[in-house]
Design an enzyme around this catalytic site. Structure first.
Site, PDB file in Angstrom:
ATOM      1  N   SER A   1      67.211 -20.234   8.652  1.00 30.47           N
ATOM      2  CA  SER A   1      67.995 -19.538   7.632  1.00 30.47           C
ATOM      3  C   SER A   1      68.842 -20.476   6.787  1.00 30.47           C
ATOM      4  CB  SER A   1      68.897 -18.505   8.306  1.00 30.47           C
ATOM      5  OG  SER A   1      68.132 -17.690   9.160  1.00 30.47           O
TER       6      SER A   1
HETATM    7  C1  LIG Z   1      65.030 -15.805   9.882  1.00 31.54           C
HETATM    8  S1  LIG Z   1      64.109 -16.181  11.297  1.00 31.54           S
HETATM    9  C2  LIG Z   1      65.360 -16.609  12.453  1.00 31.54           C
HETATM   10  C3  LIG Z   1      66.117 -17.840  12.096  1.00 31.54           C
HETATM   11  C4  LIG Z   1      66.884 -18.465  13.233  1.00 31.54           C
HETATM   12  N1  LIG Z   1      67.912 -17.600  13.792  1.00 31.54           N
HETATM   13  C5  LIG Z   1      67.478 -19.821  12.908  1.00 31.54           C
HETATM   14  O1  LIG Z   1      68.150 -20.358  13.770  1.00 31.54           O
HETATM   15  O2  LIG Z   1      67.260 -20.344  11.819  1.00 31.54           O
HETATM   16  C6  LIG Z   1      63.613 -14.586  11.855  1.00 31.54           C
HETATM   17  C7  LIG Z   1      62.801 -14.587  13.113  1.00 31.54           C
HETATM   18  O3  LIG Z   1      62.773 -13.261  13.619  1.00 31.54           O
HETATM   19  C8  LIG Z   1      61.575 -13.133  14.345  1.00 31.54           C
HETATM   20  N2  LIG Z   1      61.296 -11.721  14.615  1.00 31.54           N
HETATM   21  C9  LIG Z   1      60.715 -10.798  13.811  1.00 31.54           C
HETATM   22  N3  LIG Z   1      60.653  -9.601  14.441  1.00 31.54           N
HETATM   23  C10 LIG Z   1      61.202  -9.783  15.675  1.00 31.54           C
HETATM   24  C11 LIG Z   1      61.399  -8.937  16.780  1.00 31.54           C
HETATM   25  N4  LIG Z   1      61.050  -7.653  16.776  1.00 31.54           N
HETATM   26  N5  LIG Z   1      61.971  -9.473  17.880  1.00 31.54           N
HETATM   27  C12 LIG Z   1      62.335 -10.784  17.939  1.00 31.54           C
HETATM   28  N6  LIG Z   1      62.152 -11.624  16.904  1.00 31.54           N
HETATM   29  C13 LIG Z   1      61.599 -11.139  15.781  1.00 31.54           C
HETATM   30  C14 LIG Z   1      60.546 -13.861  13.497  1.00 31.54           C
HETATM   31  O4  LIG Z   1      59.440 -14.266  14.280  1.00 31.54           O
HETATM   32  C15 LIG Z   1      61.373 -15.016  12.945  1.00 31.54           C
HETATM   33  O5  LIG Z   1      61.133 -16.198  13.676  1.00 31.54           O
END
Ligand SMILES: C[S@@+](CC[C@H](N)C(=O)[O-])C[C@H]1O[C@@H](n2cnc3c(N)ncnc32)[C@H](O)[C@@H]1O
Length: 414
Positions: free
Chosen positions: A75
């Site tokens: 992010s």
């Molecule tokens: C914006 S990224 C997270 C960024 C992270 N927190 C960082 O440190 O930069 C969003 C993540 O959410 C995950 N995601 C999507 N749906 C999800 C779910 N139902 N449960 C867990 N993770 C999920 C995606 O695979 C993706 O890797």
């Protein structure tokens, strides 16, 4: 001095500069958050980009799905910082992060200190593998990384003092409420009528109807959409061969859609006299319009639609709009005498176009006179068992699992 230590020193300089920028831009207030940003080497979590990009205040795309839609990112530092400020993580806290990447989990580990615990979960095995590697390489081997669908939280580590969701959710999953410790807080990017806000919610005392939440802060943000059991269907209506699209939320499934070429119908504009600085966010106004106008949706336009002057939405990447089965209206602007400002107004097309433009302009005036510059809206979350006639007054979203009530302190809705 070898190449590795030169690189580490250069990375440290870039990291300090990024942290100073976030402090200057008001994204970071808490010195502990600033210290965490100075400590965690973001570049290790985004090895595919050069150091200078790793320490630019920008999102880094890590993965797309088979249709090209981004599904995993590391992010944008500003958004990470704003959410950490909202979360107010304290030493000793137990924290669950939903949506991994590793970087934010490492920042959280800095904030919880050695007496706390951080668990991060992701639905995607590639992401958990990458996060695990990055956390090990940067000295955070005690952060737990698990592959799981965040809709169900992570019961084995519960209860949590903080749950931080870093993927766009459409509702509050029941598991998050169940797994929150007394006095706990959830920070989550929540979609409300196609607009996403990172909202910090505090747990309210258990009443006889079950647990509920009350917002304490809201900030605009953007994230990839949740996958898995909590995935939410945004519905798009494509107009003029896709040059313009309207988006509606899952609970607006039956909303009528205007004809595909509604923008060819004669145009009517109404002006509000409300001036906005070009840099000023419209986020509160957009939520006000979303919860006071029937047929609300968000209009976005391809560059070509703007250059052909097919539409002139404000803001151009997503304007508040009203739609029916024959007409469309949307928020627009025209230059004000001071070039730093625009006057807000609305444009309508179709038989109800004039009426839609007038309603949008009237509600803009009402917001300007009664709410602009105020404390902003409050959102409350109540379980489905809560009697509908006892919900607080405001606009009620009926989501899959909860009632969400949006109200404006000091302003009766209607
Ligand atoms: C914006 S990224 C997270 C960024 C992270 N927190 C960082 O440190 O930069 C969003 C993540 O959410 C995950 N995601 C999507 N749906 C999800 C779910 N139902 N449960 C867990 N993770 C999920 C995606 O695979 C993706 O890797």
């Amino acid at each position: 001095m070898d190449a590795d230590s030169d690189k580490a020193r250069y990375a440290g300089t870039l990291r300090a500069a990024l942290t100073d920028l976030l402090v200057r831009q008001d994204a970071i207030h808490d010195p502990r958050v600033a210290d965490a940003f100075r400590a965690v080497p973001r570049h290790v979590f985004v090895p595919s980009v050069p150091l200078e990009i790793a320490y630019t205040d920008d999102v880094v795309l890590m993965k797309r799905d088979e249709t090209g839609v981004p599904i995993s990112t590391v992010s944008q530092p500003t958004v990470v910082a704003l959410m950490l400020e909202q979360a107010d993580v304290q030493p000793g806290h137990r924290v669950l992060e939903i949506g991994s990447g590793g970087y934010n989990a490492a920042l959280l580990r800095e904030l919880t200190g050695p007496s706390g615990e951080v668990t991060t979960i992701d639905i995607d095995a590639d992401v958990t593998a990458r996060a695990r590697q990055g956390l090990d390489d940067t000295g955070y081997p005690d952060v737990q990384v698990l592959r799981a669908d965040g809709e169900f939280g992570c019961p084995q580590g519960a209860p949590y003092d903080r749950i931080i969701v870093t993927v766009t959710a459409w509702d509050i999953a029941p598991a998050w409420l169940e797994q929150l410790a007394p006095g706990g807080r959830i920070v989550v990017p929540l979609r409300l009528r196609s607009q996403t806000r990172s909202i910090a919610f505090d747990l309210r005392d258990d009443g006889k109807w079950g647990r509920s939440l009350e917002s304490r802060s809201m900030t605009v943000c953007g994230f990839v959409n949740m996958q898995g059991a909590g995935a939410n269907d945004e519905r798009f209506a494509r107009l003029h061969a896709g040059l313009v699209s309207l988006s509606f939320d899952e609970d607006q499934a039956g909303a009528p859609l205007p004809p595909e070429r509604v923008l060819d119908k004669p145009k009517v504009s109404r002006w509000s006299g409300v001036l906005m600085h070009r840099e000023e966010p419209l986020s509160d106004l957009d939520l006000w319009l979303a919860t006071t106008l029937p047929g609300y949706c968000v209009l976005s336009a391809e560059r070509r639609a703007l250059s052909k002057a097919l539409v002139s939405p404000v803001p151009r990447w997503g304007a508040s709009a009203m739609a029916s089965d024959h007409s469309l209206g949307y928020l627009t602007g025209r230059p004000a005498p001071d070039p730093d400002f625009v006057e807000l107004g609305a444009t309508g097309h179709g038989p109800a176009g004039e009426n839609f433009a007038q309603q949008l302009a009237d509600q803009t005036v009402r917001w300007n006179e009664t709410l602009r510059g105020g404390p902003g809206p409050k959102l409350e979350v109540h379980p489905p068992t809560f009697p509908a006639d006892q919900l607080p007054s405001g606009f009620h979203f009926r989501k899959r699992h909860h009632y969400l009530t949006l109200s404006w302190p000091g302003q009766p809705m209607g």
